[in-house]
Scaffold this motif. Structure first.
Motif, mmCIF file in Angstrom:
data_model
loop_
_atom_site.group_PDB
_atom_site.id
_atom_site.type_symbol
_atom_site.label_atom_id
_atom_site.label_comp_id
_atom_site.label_asym_id
_atom_site.label_seq_id
_atom_site.Cartn_x
_atom_site.Cartn_y
_atom_site.Cartn_z
ATOM 1 N N PRO A 1 0.817 -1.227 0.000
ATOM 2 C CA PRO A 1 0.000 0.000 0.000
ATOM 3 C C PRO A 1 0.847 1.271 0.000
ATOM 4 C CG PRO A 1 -0.308 -1.215 2.052
ATOM 5 C CD PRO A 1 0.551 -2.053 1.165
ATOM 6 N N TRP B 1 -1.974 -1.765 -5.361
ATOM 7 C CA TRP B 1 -3.371 -1.931 -4.957
ATOM 8 C C TRP B 1 -3.841 -3.378 -5.098
ATOM 9 C CZ3 TRP B 1 -4.396 1.241 -1.603
ATOM 10 C CH2 TRP B 1 -4.202 2.609 -1.718
ATOM 11 N N HIS C 1 0.751 7.209 -6.739
ATOM 12 C CA HIS C 1 -0.166 8.325 -7.016
ATOM 13 C C HIS C 1 0.556 9.673 -6.889
ATOM 14 C CE1 HIS C 1 -4.008 6.284 -7.491
ATOM 15 N NE2 HIS C 1 -3.663 5.470 -6.499
ATOM 16 N N THR D 1 -2.407 -5.081 -2.101
ATOM 17 C CA THR D 1 -3.121 -4.611 -0.909
ATOM 18 C C THR D 1 -4.485 -5.293 -0.817
ATOM 19 O OG1 THR D 1 -1.991 -2.487 -1.028
ATOM 20 C CG2 THR D 1 -3.997 -2.573 0.293
ATOM 21 N N ALA E 1 1.743 1.844 -3.561
ATOM 22 C CA ALA E 1 0.596 2.338 -4.337
ATOM 23 C C ALA E 1 0.360 3.823 -4.079
ATOM 24 C CB ALA E 1 -0.652 1.530 -3.988
ATOM 25 N N MET F 1 1.164 1.715 -8.811
ATOM 26 C CA MET F 1 -0.219 1.819 -8.329
ATOM 27 C C MET F 1 -0.973 0.509 -8.552
ATOM 28 S SD MET F 1 -1.407 5.709 -9.345
ATOM 29 C CE MET F 1 -1.469 5.341 -11.074
#
Length: 179
Positions: free
Chosen positions: A118, A150, A125, A153, A121, A146
């Motif tokens: 996470p 994700w 962003h 995650t 990710a 990303m």
């Protein structure tokens, strides 16, 4: 009138063995040449007629022609452009965003330790926003961070949920079997 040949036996390449003629006489017909029935006197000062000297090496395009100014000298100019005097360098490339690299590394390390996925990710962003503002390279790495971050995650959350369900099921089955 022509001049005597220069010393050293050099002959003019533009004549190629032809004798020069005296200047045109204004009393002659339009072409400036005498009437063919009249004999033309030989020029006593003209160079003797000799075949043109052959070049030691033929030109790349073929054999020298009669009007070729380089044929008598035996040399031809170099073809094309000369090589550059310094090595050519490519255009400078844009810098790759460091945060995109870190985000991708953290997202991929998430395969071994799910806690970094996470973080990778989220950093992906942030890196993508920085890339859009600064114009740096690395947008593909930020997108990959990303996506991988994700997905890992989500798999981690799903794995924790399954583990919690199994624990709750085990506690409920242990407590109901003792009564």
């Amino acid at each position: 009138m022509s001049y005597p040949p220069p010393s050293g036996g050099w002959h003019d390449p533009s004549t190629h063995g032809q004798h020069s003629s005296p200047p045109a006489d204004p009393t002659l017909p339009m072409g400036g040449s005498p009437i063919p029935s009249q004999p033309t006197p030989a020029d006593p000062y003209a160079a003797p007629s000799a075949p043109p000297a052959a070049a030691p090496y033929a030109a790349p395009g073929g054999y020298p022609t009669a009007g070729d100014p380089y044929a008598a000298a035996g040399s031809y100019p170099a073809a094309g452009y000369p090589p550059p005097a310094y090595p050519a360098y490519g255009a400078p490339t844009a810098k790759t965003n460091t945060m995109a690299i870190v985000a991708l590394v953290l997202a991929l390390v998430g395969f071994a330790s799910c806690i970094t996925a996470p973080i990778g990710a989220i950093l992906g962003h942030v890196a993508r926003k920085q890339i859009q503002e600064t114009g740096e390279q690395g947008e593909g790495m930020a997108k990959a961070a990303m996506i991988v971050g994700w997905i890992l995650t989500a798999l981690m959350v799903l794995g924790i949920a399954v583990y919690v369900v199994i624990i709750i099921f085990a506690i409920n089955s242990a407590s109901t079997s003792t009564y």
